[in-house]
Design a protein around this motif. Structure first.
Motif, PDB file in Angstrom:
ATOM      1  N   ALA A  22     -34.628 -67.359  30.978  1.00  0.00           N
ATOM      2  CA  ALA A  22     -35.966 -67.414  31.575  1.00  0.00           C
ATOM      3  C   ALA A  22     -36.073 -68.667  32.421  1.00  0.00           C
ATOM      4  O   ALA A  22     -36.776 -69.606  32.093  1.00  0.00           O
ATOM      5  CB  ALA A  22     -37.043 -67.417  30.488  1.00  0.00           C
ATOM      6  N   LEU A  23     -35.351 -68.697  33.547  1.00  0.00           N
ATOM      7  CA  LEU A  23     -35.466 -69.815  34.451  1.00  0.00           C
ATOM      8  C   LEU A  23     -36.881 -69.874  35.000  1.00  0.00           C
ATOM      9  O   LEU A  23     -37.534 -68.842  35.178  1.00  0.00           O
ATOM     10  CB  LEU A  23     -34.467 -69.673  35.605  1.00  0.00           C
ATOM     11  N   PRO A  24     -37.393 -71.071  35.289  1.00  0.00           N
ATOM     12  CA  PRO A  24     -38.771 -71.182  35.742  1.00  0.00           C
ATOM     13  C   PRO A  24     -39.054 -70.307  36.948  1.00  0.00           C
ATOM     14  O   PRO A  24     -38.323 -70.355  37.937  1.00  0.00           O
ATOM     15  CB  PRO A  24     -38.887 -72.674  36.091  1.00  0.00           C
ATOM     16  N   GLY A  25     -40.075 -69.499  36.880  1.00  0.00           N
ATOM     17  CA  GLY A  25     -40.505 -68.692  38.010  1.00  0.00           C
ATOM     18  C   GLY A  25     -39.720 -67.434  38.234  1.00  0.00           C
ATOM     19  O   GLY A  25     -39.955 -66.709  39.197  1.00  0.00           O
ATOM     20  N   ALA A  26     -38.745 -67.126  37.395  1.00  0.00           N
ATOM     21  CA  ALA A  26     -37.947 -65.914  37.599  1.00  0.00           C
ATOM     22  C   ALA A  26     -38.717 -64.698  37.128  1.00  0.00           C
ATOM     23  O   ALA A  26     -39.091 -64.605  35.962  1.00  0.00           O
ATOM     24  CB  ALA A  26     -36.632 -66.032  36.829  1.00  0.00           C
ATOM     25  N   PRO A  27     -39.026 -63.734  38.012  1.00  0.00           N
ATOM     26  CA  PRO A  27     -39.785 -62.558  37.609  1.00  0.00           C
ATOM     27  C   PRO A  27     -38.993 -61.704  36.634  1.00  0.00           C
ATOM     28  O   PRO A  27     -37.767 -61.628  36.702  1.00  0.00           O
ATOM     29  CB  PRO A  27     -40.015 -61.797  38.932  1.00  0.00           C
ATOM     30  N   ALA A  28     -39.701 -61.066  35.730  1.00  0.00           N
ATOM     31  CA  ALA A  28     -39.057 -60.164  34.774  1.00  0.00           C
ATOM     32  C   ALA A  28     -38.640 -58.888  35.486  1.00  0.00           C
ATOM     33  O   ALA A  28     -39.239 -58.481  36.479  1.00  0.00           O
ATOM     34  CB  ALA A  28     -40.018 -59.847  33.636  1.00  0.00           C
ATOM     35  N   ARG A  29     -37.589 -58.240  34.988  1.00  0.00           N
ATOM     36  CA  ARG A  29     -37.110 -56.985  35.566  1.00  0.00           C
ATOM     37  C   ARG A  29     -37.024 -55.949  34.462  1.00  0.00           C
ATOM     38  O   ARG A  29     -36.488 -56.195  33.384  1.00  0.00           O
ATOM     39  CB  ARG A  29     -35.721 -57.200  36.202  1.00  0.00           C
ATOM     40  N   ALA A  30     -37.570 -54.803  34.728  1.00  0.00           N
ATOM     41  CA  ALA A  30     -37.550 -53.744  33.729  1.00  0.00           C
ATOM     42  C   ALA A  30     -36.118 -53.350  33.408  1.00  0.00           C
ATOM     43  O   ALA A  30     -35.257 -53.307  34.284  1.00  0.00           O
ATOM     44  CB  ALA A  30     -38.316 -52.522  34.253  1.00  0.00           C
ATOM     45  N   HIS A  31     -35.854 -53.078  32.140  1.00  0.00           N
ATOM     46  CA  HIS A  31     -34.508 -52.726  31.703  1.00  0.00           C
ATOM     47  C   HIS A  31     -34.022 -51.473  32.429  1.00  0.00           C
ATOM     48  O   HIS A  31     -34.700 -50.450  32.473  1.00  0.00           O
ATOM     49  CB  HIS A  31     -34.512 -52.490  30.189  1.00  0.00           C
ATOM     50  N   ALA A 244     -35.560 -62.266  41.888  1.00  0.00           N
ATOM     51  CA  ALA A 244     -35.134 -61.374  40.805  1.00  0.00           C
ATOM     52  C   ALA A 244     -33.892 -60.569  41.153  1.00  0.00           C
ATOM     53  O   ALA A 244     -33.310 -59.937  40.270  1.00  0.00           O
ATOM     54  CB  ALA A 244     -36.276 -60.417  40.448  1.00  0.00           C
ATOM     55  N   LEU A 245     -33.457 -60.588  42.418  1.00  0.00           N
ATOM     56  CA  LEU A 245     -32.265 -59.846  42.810  1.00  0.00           C
ATOM     57  C   LEU A 245     -30.974 -60.537  42.370  1.00  0.00           C
ATOM     58  O   LEU A 245     -29.894 -59.942  42.434  1.00  0.00           O
ATOM     59  CB  LEU A 245     -32.237 -59.653  44.332  1.00  0.00           C
ATOM     60  N   ILE A 246     -31.079 -61.788  41.940  1.00  0.00           N
ATOM     61  CA  ILE A 246     -29.896 -62.572  41.600  1.00  0.00           C
ATOM     62  C   ILE A 246     -29.950 -62.928  40.118  1.00  0.00           C
ATOM     63  O   ILE A 246     -30.913 -63.538  39.658  1.00  0.00           O
ATOM     64  CB  ILE A 246     -29.844 -63.859  42.446  1.00  0.00           C
TER      65      ILE A 246
END
Length: 309
Positions: A22-31, A244-246
């Motif tokens: 959970a890096l700061p500001g990293a948006p969550a991505r649905a499994h 979130a792409l990376i």
């Protein structure tokens, strides 16, 4: 068809990745939701392509689907501002490219500083320093009589081209018969090397790092008015909405990535002078520097923790 091996990501990097969920500001991505390819913009000059080759290898090592889009300066920053590309390799900040991103800089995340470039006007080392040491010396009658009057530059959107036009006006060089011309990198290189082959006095609007410095001793002319803007930071920039792409481990590597001027000049020799594919040159360099990705990952973790969300 066989593929070259991916650069090795060591155990230290993998451990860092597992701890960086959970890096700061990293948006969550649905499994299970698919990631579209990361669209990487590359300024279409050989040394930018050379450093982008290393970026692409980092993305490939992390399993990041990506596309490379090469275009001139103005086009890259237009696409980046509109969100039509996600990353740019690389923004020279604050001097050369700062004006391009000023309107949307808050939308960008600054990752690694790849190298420290600067623009210059230079002359071959056989031009005596006692005769020509500053830009102002070009106006001297005895100097102007010997100089090639056409100062061949590259594309109009490059920082060195903008600065060169300002220098032409500030020093009234047209009055002595000089003319600055935009063109391609090949035209700039050919104009300089053709003059050197004939032993002629010539000014080249250039920068470091660049492959010409590997084969020629080019003496920088002092420009006391500061029109060259000084040393920049060649910064890998990513749109925040593409973060979130990376994956986290790859993002950390990119955030800590650092090449340095000498490395980029050497990579550019392979790409710009020898005509080898940037990916091939990057792969060979990474093989010679085993463990570099681990080092960048550790540095990048600190960068990301300090970045605002």
């Amino acid at each position: 068809m066989s593929h070259p091996p991916r650069p090795r990501i060591g155990r230290r990097t993998l451990l860092l990745a597992s701890a960086a969920t959970a890096l700061p500001g990293a948006p969550a991505r649905a499994h299970g939701s698919p990631r579209r390819p990361l669209r990487v913009g590359v300024i279409d000059l050989s040394f930018h392509r050379a450093s982008a080759g290393v970026v692409a290898e980092v993305l490939r090592a992390g399993g990041v689907a990506h596309e490379l889009h090469a275009a001139p300066h103005e086009r890259i920053y237009d696409l980046l501002g509109r969100g039509d590309i996600d990353m740019a390799v690389s923004a020279w900040l604050p001097g050369s490219h700062g004006d391009y991103v000023r309107g949307y800089e808050h939308e960008l995340l600054r990752l690694g500083v790849l190298y420290q470039p600067f623009a210059l006007w230079g002359v071959p080392d056989y031009v005596p320093a006692v005769a020509v040491s500053t830009v102002g010396d070009l106006r001297r009658e005895d100097v102007a009589r010997l100089m090639v009057k056409r100062i061949q530059g590259i594309g109009p959107g490059a920082g060195i081209s903008r600065f060169s036009r300002e220098i032409m006006a500030a020093y009234h060089l047209e009055e002595e018969g000089y003319a600055f011309a935009n063109g391609t990198l090949d035209e700039c290189v050919q104009a300089f090397e053709s003059a050197v082959a004939e032993g002629r006095w010539v000014v080249v609007p250039l920068w470091r790092p660049q492959f010409l410095h590997a084969r020629h001793t080019i003496r920088e002319l002092r420009e006391p008015r500061g029109l060259m803007r000084g040393v920049d930071e060649a910064t890998l920039v990513l749109r925040r909405d593409a973060r979130a792409l990376i994956p986290d481990q790859t993002l950390a590597i990119l955030a800590g990535m650092s090449l340095g001027n000498e490395t980029v000049a050497a990579l550019d020799e392979g790409v710009g002078r020898e005509g080898r594919p940037a990916e091939q040159v990057a792969q060979a360099w990474l093989r010679r520097h085993d463990g570099m990705l681990d080092s960048w990952a550790l540095a990048g973790r600190r960068v990301l923790e300090a970045s605002p969300a």
